[in-house]
Scaffold this motif. Structure first.
Motif, mmCIF file in Angstrom:
data_model
loop_
_atom_site.group_PDB
_atom_site.id
_atom_site.type_symbol
_atom_site.label_atom_id
_atom_site.label_comp_id
_atom_site.label_asym_id
_atom_site.label_seq_id
_atom_site.Cartn_x
_atom_site.Cartn_y
_atom_site.Cartn_z
ATOM 1 N N CYS A 141 12.019 51.689 -19.260
ATOM 2 C CA CYS A 141 11.977 51.217 -17.900
ATOM 3 C C CYS A 141 13.135 51.160 -17.183
ATOM 4 C CB CYS A 141 11.097 50.164 -17.445
ATOM 5 S SG CYS A 141 9.232 50.286 -17.804
ATOM 6 N N LEU A 142 13.985 50.455 -17.868
ATOM 7 C CA LEU A 142 15.407 50.173 -17.596
ATOM 8 C C LEU A 142 16.072 51.490 -17.160
ATOM 9 C CD1 LEU A 142 16.618 47.368 -19.530
ATOM 10 C CD2 LEU A 142 16.463 47.139 -17.164
ATOM 11 N N SER A 143 16.012 52.489 -18.068
ATOM 12 C CA SER A 143 16.464 53.990 -18.075
ATOM 13 C C SER A 143 16.011 54.508 -16.779
ATOM 14 C CB SER A 143 16.507 54.604 -19.231
ATOM 15 O OG SER A 143 14.821 55.068 -19.523
ATOM 16 N N LEU A 144 14.870 54.517 -16.449
ATOM 17 C CA LEU A 144 14.025 55.286 -15.232
ATOM 18 C C LEU A 144 14.873 54.757 -14.128
ATOM 19 C CD1 LEU A 144 10.245 55.543 -16.144
ATOM 20 C CD2 LEU A 144 12.005 57.400 -15.622
ATOM 21 N N LEU A 145 14.822 53.386 -14.021
ATOM 22 C CA LEU A 145 15.377 52.647 -12.692
ATOM 23 C C LEU A 145 16.951 52.875 -12.457
ATOM 24 C CD1 LEU A 145 13.612 49.065 -12.956
ATOM 25 C CD2 LEU A 145 13.053 51.292 -11.558
ATOM 26 N N GLY A 162 -1.087 42.979 -18.758
ATOM 27 C CA GLY A 162 -0.583 42.923 -19.871
ATOM 28 C C GLY A 162 0.683 43.957 -20.430
ATOM 29 N N ASN A 163 0.191 44.925 -21.315
ATOM 30 C CA ASN A 163 1.126 46.031 -21.537
ATOM 31 C C ASN A 163 1.259 47.166 -20.601
ATOM 32 O OD1 ASN A 163 -1.256 47.103 -22.314
ATOM 33 N ND2 ASN A 163 -0.635 47.646 -24.561
ATOM 34 N N ASN A 164 0.505 47.136 -19.577
ATOM 35 C CA ASN A 164 0.601 48.204 -18.402
ATOM 36 C C ASN A 164 2.042 48.374 -18.034
ATOM 37 O OD1 ASN A 164 0.534 48.975 -15.499
ATOM 38 N ND2 ASN A 164 -1.235 49.782 -16.302
ATOM 39 N N PHE A 165 2.064 49.882 -17.779
ATOM 40 C CA PHE A 165 3.542 50.210 -17.525
ATOM 41 C C PHE A 165 4.129 49.343 -16.203
ATOM 42 C CE2 PHE A 165 6.277 53.110 -14.795
ATOM 43 C CZ PHE A 165 7.234 53.409 -15.632
ATOM 44 N N ASN A 166 3.313 49.151 -15.305
ATOM 45 C CA ASN A 166 3.591 48.500 -14.007
ATOM 46 C C ASN A 166 4.285 47.196 -14.457
ATOM 47 O OD1 ASN A 166 3.164 50.404 -12.341
ATOM 48 N ND2 ASN A 166 0.937 49.711 -11.734
ATOM 49 N N SER A 167 3.585 46.325 -15.123
ATOM 50 C CA SER A 167 4.089 45.188 -15.673
ATOM 51 C C SER A 167 5.308 45.156 -16.168
ATOM 52 C CB SER A 167 3.131 44.626 -16.634
ATOM 53 O OG SER A 167 3.531 43.283 -17.127
ATOM 54 N N LEU A 170 8.043 46.182 -13.402
ATOM 55 C CA LEU A 170 8.359 45.163 -12.373
ATOM 56 C C LEU A 170 9.306 44.109 -13.320
ATOM 57 C CD1 LEU A 170 7.671 43.823 -9.743
ATOM 58 C CD2 LEU A 170 5.649 42.812 -10.732
ATOM 59 N N LYS A 171 9.045 43.902 -14.522
ATOM 60 C CA LYS A 171 9.946 42.906 -15.172
ATOM 61 C C LYS A 171 11.375 43.472 -15.008
ATOM 62 C CE LYS A 171 10.406 40.145 -19.502
ATOM 63 N NZ LYS A 171 11.888 40.549 -19.990
ATOM 64 N N ALA A 172 11.631 44.863 -15.344
ATOM 65 C CA ALA A 172 12.802 45.614 -15.542
ATOM 66 C C ALA A 172 13.493 45.478 -14.087
ATOM 67 C CB ALA A 172 12.541 47.062 -16.068
ATOM 68 N N SER A 173 12.742 45.718 -13.013
ATOM 69 C CA SER A 173 12.977 45.602 -11.837
ATOM 70 C C SER A 173 13.661 44.372 -11.311
ATOM 71 C CB SER A 173 12.086 45.964 -10.910
ATOM 72 O OG SER A 173 11.186 45.015 -10.714
ATOM 73 N N GLU A 198 3.816 39.170 -14.008
ATOM 74 C CA GLU A 198 4.957 39.173 -12.754
ATOM 75 C C GLU A 198 4.537 39.081 -11.289
ATOM 76 O OE1 GLU A 198 7.900 38.891 -13.570
ATOM 77 O OE2 GLU A 198 8.335 39.431 -15.562
ATOM 78 N N HIS A 199 5.202 38.679 -10.442
ATOM 79 C CA HIS A 199 4.991 38.545 -9.179
ATOM 80 C C HIS A 199 6.078 39.552 -8.333
ATOM 81 C CE1 HIS A 199 1.762 35.425 -9.192
ATOM 82 N NE2 HIS A 199 2.585 34.724 -10.178
ATOM 83 N N SER A 200 5.541 40.185 -7.484
ATOM 84 C CA SER A 200 6.369 41.108 -6.600
ATOM 85 C C SER A 200 6.839 40.339 -5.477
ATOM 86 C CB SER A 200 5.517 42.313 -6.164
ATOM 87 O OG SER A 200 4.600 41.907 -5.043
ATOM 88 N N HIS A 201 7.678 40.807 -4.815
ATOM 89 C CA HIS A 201 8.499 39.888 -3.640
ATOM 90 C C HIS A 201 7.583 40.108 -2.466
ATOM 91 C CE1 HIS A 201 12.272 41.322 -6.092
ATOM 92 N NE2 HIS A 201 12.461 40.054 -5.794
ATOM 93 N N PHE A 202 6.908 41.018 -2.124
ATOM 94 C CA PHE A 202 6.135 41.131 -1.077
ATOM 95 C C PHE A 202 4.644 41.868 -1.547
ATOM 96 C CE2 PHE A 202 10.034 41.289 0.884
ATOM 97 C CZ PHE A 202 10.008 40.291 1.661
ATOM 98 N N LEU A 203 3.528 41.863 -0.684
ATOM 99 C CA LEU A 203 2.323 42.165 -0.969
ATOM 100 C C LEU A 203 1.866 42.868 0.543
ATOM 101 C CD1 LEU A 203 0.508 39.339 -2.778
ATOM 102 C CD2 LEU A 203 1.291 41.143 -3.873
#
Length: 215
Positions: A141-145, A162-167, A170-173, A198-203
């Motif tokens: 995820c870090l490499s993609l970003l 859980g182990n979903n890619f989005n999670s 989001l952690k890497a972001s 993880e929580h995003s900045h906006f919804l």
């Protein structure tokens, strides 16, 4: 048009229909200099043929297998949701084994059942998030970003599980200080379907009713 890059996570057909087969894509084409679509590897060719043109770039989601302990921890998160549906799934998983195995009862069922019970209290959910934050950030995820260097990430909150890619993304972001926006399709995206690690900045929400439920 701003001199910014937005990254969209298109993990399934449902999200693709909502974001790419609507006015949403045309609107953000006018607002962002570059649009990156992250799609499943099996659908990479399809999305490239359908959407890669102009300022739209298509890349594949990079899945990184978890260690044994991390996988079990993500399983614990998955069932740490204080809802009746999750409780039923816990019992279903217990009896889905072929025959009764005492190690399955002791290793899987009891900790998950206890975590489900404790998840009715906010302190336990916060504790699990703290533990999740201590896990190692996904290198892929870090490499993609770092490759695409987005200014904004837009994703479906119903898949932060859980182990979903989005999670993991989001952690890497957050480690790279990238702005994140989560889309809420239905009210249960934030309660009964997923454990929000993880929580995003906006919804964002599709209508005022779901906005009210989210708030």
């Amino acid at each position: 048009m701003t001199d910014k890059t937005i990254l969209l996570v298109i993990e399934n057909g449902f999200v693709s229909r909502s974001l790419l087969r609507s006015d949403f894509l045309d609107l953000i084409k006018k607002e962002f200099k570059k649009i990156v679509l992250l799609v499943p590897p099996s659908k990479l060719t399809y999305y490239k043929q359908e959407f890669e043109e102009g300022n739209v770039v298509v890349d594949q989601i990079l899945y990184n297998p978890d260690s044994f302990l991390k996988e079990k921890f993500f399983t614990l998160l998955k069932f740490s949701i204080p809802s009746r549906n999750v409780r039923i799934k816990i019992w279903q998983n217990l009896f889905s084994f072929k025959g009764f195995r005492i190690n399955s009862w002791l290793i899987l069922f009891l900790p998950i059942r206890l975590s489900w019970f404790l998840s009715h209290w906010r302190f336990w959910r916060r504790f699990l998030r703290k533990l999740y934050h201590l896990t190692k950030t996904d290198e892929k995820c870090l490499s993609l970003l770092k490759k695409h260097q987005p200014d904004v990430i837009y994703f479906n909150y119903g898949q932060v599980l859980g182990n979903n890619f989005n999670s993991k993304l989001l952690k890497a972001s957050k480690e790279l200080n990238i702005l994140t926006i989560g889309n809420i399709f239905t009210w249960d995206n934030l309660y009964s379907k997923v454990f929000v690690s993880e929580h995003s900045h906006f919804l964002t929400t599709p209508n005022q009713i779901i906005k009210k439920d989210t708030i």
